[in-house]
Design an enzyme around this catalytic site. Structure first.
Site, PDB file in Angstrom:
ATOM      1  N   MET A 330       4.274  -9.509  -1.065  1.00 48.34           N
ATOM      2  CA  MET A 330       3.493  -8.949  -2.433  1.00 48.34           C
ATOM      3  C   MET A 330       4.052  -9.848  -3.544  1.00 48.34           C
ATOM      4  O   MET A 330       3.579 -10.326  -4.432  1.00 48.34           O
ATOM      5  CB  MET A 330       3.838  -7.577  -2.571  1.00 48.34           C
ATOM      6  CG  MET A 330       3.021  -6.950  -3.858  1.00 48.34           C
ATOM      7  SD  MET A 330       3.265  -5.405  -4.097  1.00 48.34           S
ATOM      8  CE  MET A 330       2.584  -4.393  -3.070  1.00 48.34           C
ATOM      9  N   GLY A 331       5.507 -10.453  -3.568  1.00 48.49           N
ATOM     10  CA  GLY A 331       6.146 -11.233  -4.341  1.00 48.49           C
ATOM     11  C   GLY A 331       5.278 -12.412  -4.358  1.00 48.49           C
ATOM     12  O   GLY A 331       5.004 -13.095  -5.588  1.00 48.49           O
ATOM     13  N   TRP A 333       2.765 -13.524  -3.308  1.00 45.76           N
ATOM     14  CA  TRP A 333       1.122 -13.268  -3.674  1.00 45.76           C
ATOM     15  C   TRP A 333       0.976 -13.382  -5.238  1.00 45.76           C
ATOM     16  O   TRP A 333       0.089 -13.891  -5.663  1.00 45.76           O
ATOM     17  CB  TRP A 333       0.507 -12.113  -3.011  1.00 45.76           C
ATOM     18  CG  TRP A 333      -0.796 -11.817  -3.708  1.00 45.76           C
ATOM     19  CD1 TRP A 333      -2.023 -12.390  -3.356  1.00 45.76           C
ATOM     20  CD2 TRP A 333      -1.129 -10.613  -4.624  1.00 45.76           C
ATOM     21  NE1 TRP A 333      -2.989 -11.907  -3.971  1.00 45.76           N
ATOM     22  CE2 TRP A 333      -2.441 -10.871  -4.786  1.00 45.76           C
ATOM     23  CE3 TRP A 333      -0.625  -9.661  -5.115  1.00 45.76           C
ATOM     24  CZ2 TRP A 333      -3.351  -9.989  -5.745  1.00 45.76           C
ATOM     25  CZ3 TRP A 333      -0.944  -8.923  -6.198  1.00 45.76           C
ATOM     26  CH2 TRP A 333      -2.420  -8.964  -6.424  1.00 45.76           C
ATOM     27  N   HIS A 334       1.890 -12.740  -5.969  1.00 42.93           N
ATOM     28  CA  HIS A 334       1.877 -12.544  -7.399  1.00 42.93           C
ATOM     29  C   HIS A 334       1.932 -14.203  -7.856  1.00 42.93           C
ATOM     30  O   HIS A 334       1.291 -14.247  -9.053  1.00 42.93           O
ATOM     31  CB  HIS A 334       2.994 -11.693  -8.040  1.00 42.93           C
ATOM     32  CG  HIS A 334       2.679 -10.278  -7.926  1.00 42.93           C
ATOM     33  ND1 HIS A 334       1.516  -9.996  -8.844  1.00 42.93           N
ATOM     34  CD2 HIS A 334       3.120  -9.325  -7.474  1.00 42.93           C
ATOM     35  CE1 HIS A 334       1.309  -8.524  -8.646  1.00 42.93           C
ATOM     36  NE2 HIS A 334       2.316  -8.095  -7.744  1.00 42.93           N
ATOM     37  N   GLY A 335       2.755 -15.061  -7.188  1.00 41.03           N
ATOM     38  CA  GLY A 335       2.802 -16.268  -7.705  1.00 41.03           C
ATOM     39  C   GLY A 335       4.314 -16.815  -7.397  1.00 41.03           C
ATOM     40  O   GLY A 335       5.127 -16.079  -7.028  1.00 41.03           O
TER      41      GLY A 335
END
Lengths: 402, 79
Positions: A330-331, A333-335
């Site tokens: 998830m981290g 994926w955010h950037g």
């Protein structure tokens, strides 16, 4: 003319509702006009992606063609075979365009992200879902047109909520009865009003009026205090958290409201997240379609495989390994910045701590009080942990320290 | 059917460590926080081993597996 981001200004709704009017009248009289739906989709896509230099629009077209090729090649393969590594390869292929877009800022090379357009993440979640459910044999019939219609459903195209294919098909192939449709219109209007309040009034107050001032104040402590920390940073943390929630929840309400007008029950994204009693509860209430996607397509599958093949014996270790994997993904994926990764690790550690506490509580149920005061304390603590994580997420520490 | 339900209740008790898990056959196990994702997977794996059924994770729709009665129904259909 520039690209028009959906729902970005109150004017947008006037044009949008005019465009929706024939759809609403049709549904009122129990009809879906397929051709007009297509026309409305094209209009929205043109205003959103082809308004500027068309780069985004061209990217979108390439992206759709690419995903169609990936999905239907895999479906053809899956009819006869079911090899795990081929499946993995196709999941990777479905994600490749997104990976390019995410890596782009690191490479300082603007040409690599052929597929860069607003909302690519959300379309990728949907594509990966289709690959995974194809492997499980859960999607029996799929026509290229249905796949593209699912991806390009315009109320949710730029930022979700992330719907599921089978759920979406059920709605789109069905015309609601008059009673059901009245109910949908009613809930749509409510959500639209609530969304306007959230995004354009409360979100605007926190994000546009308050946040820039507090940011300047926070950054004015650079070189003044140990680690440049100040009470202004604490204020920034709360103001940013409020802005993040009201802006995004407002947007999500719009997307659900517009879907409702079109007779589609797009799932809700938020359920009073600041009332969560622990961090697990929080992830069941915050950006729900994303966390449920991660839960169903990453966490549960990983758990399932690990338990079935008995890779690790200890249940707690398996669960914790799952949390770290999930929140790291998830981290990323955010950037690709340090603060998104730290945000992911922070939440993984919070989940692990929370699980440990719940196990302890289960063993000592008799000696640990549980009443409305402990509940209020739990909500307060969760709220602050969450706001702290959003402060990391906001990137303010990057500006403050580097 | 009752036999299936008894087995399901005992699986629930084993997995969650709660003595009163599944006492009420219509209690919503997800809403009441009895089953989290990890416990759900454990229950699924145990059901597979006990009844020799396969539940693809994609087919696992929470609303159809939320109570002891519903789980029993699903198991019966998949058996």
């Amino acid at each position: 003319m520039n690209n028009i981001t959906p729902y970005s200004s109150p004017h947008y709704f006037i044009y949008l509702l005019l465009l929706l009017l024939p759809i609403i009248i049709g549904l009122w009289f129990g009809k879906r006009f397929r051709i007009y739906d297509l026309f409305a989709t094209v209009v929205i896509l043109i205003t959103a992606f082809f308004g500027g230099n068309m780069k985004q629009g061209i990217s979108l077209i390439f992206y759709i063609l690419f995903e169609v090729a990936v999905i239907f090649t895999y479906r053809a393969y899956r009819k006869k075979y079911n090899n795990f590594w081929v499946f993995t390869l196709f999941v990777v292929l479905a994600i490749v365009p997104l990976v390019f877009v995410k890596l782009d800022p690191l490479l300082n090379n603007a040409t690599i992200s052929l597929f860069g357009f607003m909302g690519i993440s959300y379309l990728t979640f949907k594509s990966v879902e289709i690959v995974m459910e194809t492997r499980d044999g859960a999607i029996k019939e799929l026509k290229p047109f249905e796949f593209v219609r699912f991806l390009l459903f315009f109320p949710t195209i730029t930022s979700g909520p992330i719907d599921r294919f089978k759920r979406f098909q059920k709605d789109v192939n069905n015309v609601p009865s008059r009673e059901e449709y009245v109910e949908l219109l009613h809930s749509g209007v409510n959500k639209l009003m609530k969304g306007l309040l959230y995004k354009f009034i409360i979100g605007y107050f926190f994000g546009t009026l308050l946040l820039p001032k507090i940011q300047i104040l926070t950054l004015s402590y650079r070189g003044q205090t140990p680690l440049n920390l100040s009470w202004a940073l604490v204020a920034y943390m709360y103001v940013y958290s409020m802005y993040l929630f009201f802006d995004f929840a407002g947007y999500s309400l719009f997307a659900v409201a517009i879907s409702n007008f079109m007779g589609i029950k797009t799932p809700m994204n938020f359920n009073a997240p600041f009332k969560s009693k622990n961090i697990k509860d929080f992830w069941n209430r915050w950006h729900m379609t994303l966390s449920f996607w991660f839960r169903d397509f990453i966490y549960m599958r990983l758990m399932f495989t690990m338990i079935k093949h008995k890779w690790i014996k200890n249940k707690v270790t398996i669960a914790n390994f799952g949390y770290i994997t999930l929140f790291l993904i998830m981290g990323f994926w955010h950037g690709e910045t340090w603060y998104y990764i730290v945000y992911g690790i922070f939440h993984a550690l919070a989940m692990i701590t929370n699980d440990a506490w719940l196990r302890y509580k289960k063993r000592h149920r008799k000696s640990i009080p549980s009443n409305k005061f402990t509940h209020a304390f739990a909500v307060f603590l969760t709220f602050n942990v969450v706001c702290f994580s959003f402060m990391i997420f906001s990137g303010i520490l990057d500006k403050l320290w580097f | 059917m009752d036999d299936i339900k008894t087995q399901i209740v005992s699986i629930l008790k084993d997995v969650t460590g709660l003595d009163d898990a599944g006492q009420d056959m219509d209690q919503d196990l997800f809403k009441d926080g009895i089953l989290d994702s990890m416990a759900t997977v454990e229950v699924l794996v145990t059901l597979q081993d006990t009844f020799g059924i396969t539940v693809p994770v994609s087919e696992f729709d929470r609303s159809q597996w939320s109570t002891v009665n519903k789980i029993a129904q699903q198991v019966k259909e998949l058996e």
